[in-house]
Enzyme design. Structure first.
Site, PDB file in Angstrom:
ATOM      1  N   LYS A 171     -34.370  87.440   3.962  1.00 14.49           N
ATOM      2  CA  LYS A 171     -33.251  88.305   4.398  1.00 14.49           C
ATOM      3  C   LYS A 171     -32.560  87.362   5.485  1.00 14.49           C
ATOM      4  O   LYS A 171     -33.171  87.060   6.714  1.00 14.49           O
ATOM      5  CB  LYS A 171     -33.604  89.684   5.053  1.00 14.49           C
ATOM      6  CG  LYS A 171     -33.897  90.472   4.168  1.00 14.49           C
ATOM      7  CD  LYS A 171     -32.750  91.093   3.361  1.00 14.49           C
ATOM      8  CE  LYS A 171     -32.875  92.322   2.412  1.00 14.49           C
ATOM      9  NZ  LYS A 171     -31.870  92.480   1.285  1.00 14.49           N
ATOM     10  N   ASP A 200     -31.206  86.004   0.871  1.00 15.06           N
ATOM     11  CA  ASP A 200     -30.165  87.076   0.828  1.00 15.06           C
ATOM     12  C   ASP A 200     -29.339  87.340   2.081  1.00 15.06           C
ATOM     13  O   ASP A 200     -30.077  87.862   3.142  1.00 15.06           O
ATOM     14  CB  ASP A 200     -31.056  88.274   0.276  1.00 15.06           C
ATOM     15  CG  ASP A 200     -30.200  89.502  -0.160  1.00 15.06           C
ATOM     16  OD1 ASP A 200     -28.880  89.382  -0.071  1.00 15.06           O
ATOM     17  OD2 ASP A 200     -31.109  90.377  -0.509  1.00 15.06           O
ATOM     18  N   GLU A 226     -28.601  85.110  -2.519  1.00 16.20           N
ATOM     19  CA  GLU A 226     -28.130  86.302  -3.225  1.00 16.20           C
ATOM     20  C   GLU A 226     -26.962  86.863  -2.135  1.00 16.20           C
ATOM     21  O   GLU A 226     -27.156  86.904  -1.138  1.00 16.20           O
ATOM     22  CB  GLU A 226     -29.530  87.295  -3.180  1.00 16.20           C
ATOM     23  CG  GLU A 226     -29.258  88.715  -3.487  1.00 16.20           C
ATOM     24  CD  GLU A 226     -30.509  89.412  -3.809  1.00 16.20           C
ATOM     25  OE1 GLU A 226     -31.492  88.802  -4.316  1.00 16.20           O
ATOM     26  OE2 GLU A 226     -30.551  90.558  -3.309  1.00 16.20           O
ATOM     27  N   GLU A 252     -26.334  93.798  -6.991  1.00 16.61           N
ATOM     28  CA  GLU A 252     -26.879  95.193  -6.513  1.00 16.61           C
ATOM     29  C   GLU A 252     -25.917  96.173  -5.930  1.00 16.61           C
ATOM     30  O   GLU A 252     -26.201  97.333  -6.113  1.00 16.61           O
ATOM     31  CB  GLU A 252     -27.871  94.858  -5.456  1.00 16.61           C
ATOM     32  CG  GLU A 252     -27.449  94.577  -4.205  1.00 16.61           C
ATOM     33  CD  GLU A 252     -28.504  94.372  -3.138  1.00 16.61           C
ATOM     34  OE1 GLU A 252     -29.137  93.189  -3.347  1.00 16.61           O
ATOM     35  OE2 GLU A 252     -28.931  95.136  -2.148  1.00 16.61           O
ATOM     36  N   ASP A 275     -29.373  97.064 -10.498  1.00 19.79           N
ATOM     37  CA  ASP A 275     -30.338  97.981 -10.091  1.00 19.79           C
ATOM     38  C   ASP A 275     -30.322  99.145 -11.167  1.00 19.79           C
ATOM     39  O   ASP A 275     -29.744  99.894 -11.134  1.00 19.79           O
ATOM     40  CB  ASP A 275     -30.137  98.470  -8.557  1.00 19.79           C
ATOM     41  CG  ASP A 275     -31.764  99.023  -8.052  1.00 19.79           C
ATOM     42  OD1 ASP A 275     -32.191  98.461  -7.056  1.00 19.79           O
ATOM     43  OD2 ASP A 275     -32.220  99.956  -8.950  1.00 19.79           O
ATOM     44  N   HIS A 302     -32.209  93.926  -9.596  1.00 17.90           N
ATOM     45  CA  HIS A 302     -32.755  94.282  -8.329  1.00 17.90           C
ATOM     46  C   HIS A 302     -33.518  95.558  -8.376  1.00 17.90           C
ATOM     47  O   HIS A 302     -33.430  96.462  -9.100  1.00 17.90           O
ATOM     48  CB  HIS A 302     -31.460  94.534  -7.555  1.00 17.90           C
ATOM     49  CG  HIS A 302     -31.542  95.120  -6.225  1.00 17.90           C
ATOM     50  ND1 HIS A 302     -31.276  96.200  -5.801  1.00 17.90           N
ATOM     51  CD2 HIS A 302     -31.402  94.493  -5.055  1.00 17.90           C
ATOM     52  CE1 HIS A 302     -31.623  96.619  -4.520  1.00 17.90           C
ATOM     53  NE2 HIS A 302     -31.565  95.556  -4.117  1.00 17.90           N
ATOM     54  N   GLU A 335     -38.755  91.904  -8.109  1.00 19.96           N
ATOM     55  CA  GLU A 335     -38.616  92.270  -6.643  1.00 19.96           C
ATOM     56  C   GLU A 335     -39.810  93.208  -5.859  1.00 19.96           C
ATOM     57  O   GLU A 335     -39.857  94.460  -6.462  1.00 19.96           O
ATOM     58  CB  GLU A 335     -37.448  92.968  -6.259  1.00 19.96           C
ATOM     59  CG  GLU A 335     -37.100  93.292  -4.782  1.00 19.96           C
ATOM     60  CD  GLU A 335     -35.498  93.068  -4.329  1.00 19.96           C
ATOM     61  OE1 GLU A 335     -34.643  93.405  -5.368  1.00 19.96           O
ATOM     62  OE2 GLU A 335     -35.340  93.024  -3.166  1.00 19.96           O
TER      63      GLU A 335
HETATM   64 CA    CA Z   1     -30.298  92.038  -1.828  1.00 15.01          CA
END
Ligand code: CA
Length: 381
Positions: A171, A200, A226, A252, A275, A302, A335
């Protein structure tokens, strides 16, 4: 077979240690669970994803007030027909966001029911399994302070690797300088280990900074970058994609064939990440997969939900064709959220568990899980 009831369960659990992604602090995990009950003595289960700060009540209210009237008395074995009935009923006030998450939860439950009714796993109803196991990737690296956590995150990377995971998504989006310090520390800590990284930023930056960050990280051979820019900024996605030698991933925060159709037509993505518990369930993800296949875009879902969404995502991954098949093709990966989430494991009898970096896809009927009703009621908000 007829649908006799549609039950919703709003689950919430406060986190002992709140954590941050680039858009804010996550203080609770939440989900809206849907149970579609039939006159045949079987129920199907679904889940609406609740992203970091999303109240689960929105999707639950959508199911109760807008979708249940469409479903009651209908035959649950016609999920494609019911998907369009639900979408058309909500089109004028829906199309995206929590309304589609509500449709997703119902659709997942309908496919679970279809599988249970036929004694087949959902992946077989979707056309079969291209793969019966999937490599898991660590998603984590959340912040507990915000900035200045490079050393702690480097330790987390080593921990993921020692747990068997050799793919990790970091992240970022906490300022370019902080992001680069984090990636340098993680890269150093993983020297000598065979690990593939992804990043991401949760659309923290505009195009210029997104490109600046990507350029600086190109030497790391990232598997993907991402959500580099805001989901509405399709042209921005295209500009970032043209500027960088890193595959661009996103989706997502997008929904249905209509949303992914626009992304695909613009050639905004290398990897599409619907997702299943948000983008419209199995039915919409099938539409999305066909669109992406036709545009040379690989779907790699996702998933950040609880136990039901994770299991549904596995069935979807099993059924996804490769956009770029070859002898040594790059396969979709799962994920694997290892952040604090009380009902990822407590809610069902077979929670998803990685072993040596892999997750097996079994052939129990439907989604292949039974919901623990005691746990469900205990977690109910
Ligand atoms: Ca993400």
């Amino acid at each position: 077979m007829k649908i006799t009831a549609v039950n919703t369960y709003v689950l919430k659990s406060p986190l002992q240690t709140p954590f941050a992604f680039s858009q804010g602090w996550v203080r609770q995990r939440a989900a809206a669970i849907v149970e579609v009950v039939t006159d045949a003595g079987i129920s199907g289960w679904g889940e609406a994803l609740c992203v970091g700060m999303q109240p689960p009540e929105i999707a639950a209210a959508t199911v109760e007030s807008a979708l249940a009237p469409v479903l009651l008395g209908a035959d649950p074995r016609e999920p494609e027909v019911l998907w369009h009935a639900m979408y058309n009923r909500t089109r004028d006030f829906g199309q995206k966001g929590a309304v589609i998450s509500g449709i997703s939860a119902v659709d997942i439950a309908l496919w679970d029911l279809c599988g249970k009714a036929r004694g087949e796993p959902v992946w077989r109803l979707l056309g079969g399994a291209f793969r019966r196991r999937v490599r898991a990737y660590a998603t984590g690296f959340y912040r507990i302070q915000g900035q200045g956590e490079a050393a702690r995150l480097a330790e987390e990377a080593v921990r993921h690797h020692e747990s068997g995971l050799s793919l990790m998504k970091v992240k970022l989006g906490f300022g370019i300088a902080d992001d680069l310090a984090v990636m340098a520390a993680i890269d150093r800590a993983l020297q000598g280990r065979s690990v593939t990284l992804m990043i991401d930023t949760n659309h923290a930056y505009g195009e210029a900074d997104a490109i600046r960050l990507g350029r600086a990280l190109e030497p790391l051979s990232l598997r993907w970058y991402e959500e580099p820019v805001a989901p509405e900024n399709i042209e921005g996605y295209c500009n970032v994609r043209r500027a960088l030698a890193i595959p661009i991933a996103g989706g997502e925060c997008d929904y249905t064939a209509f949303g992914f159709g626009r992304l695909a037509a613009a050639r905004a993505l290398d990897i599409a990440q619907p997702d299943i518990a948000a983008a419209g369930g199995f039915t919409a993800c099938r539409h999305i997969a066909a669109i992406c296949l036709a545009h040379g875009i690989q779907v790699n879902p996702h998933v950040w939900g609880a136990a039901i969404a994770q299991r549904a995502s596995l069935h979807l991954i099993a059924s996804l064709p490769l956009a770029h098949p070859s002898l040594f093709a790059t396969e979709p990966i799962l994920e694997y959220d290892s952040s604090d989430h009380p009902f990822r494991t407590a809610l069902v009898d077979h929670p998803v568990q990685q072993k040596d970096g892999w997750v097996e896809i079994d052939d129990r009927p439907g989604l292949g899980i039974e919901v623990d009703r005691d746990a469900l009621m205990a977690l109910r908000a």
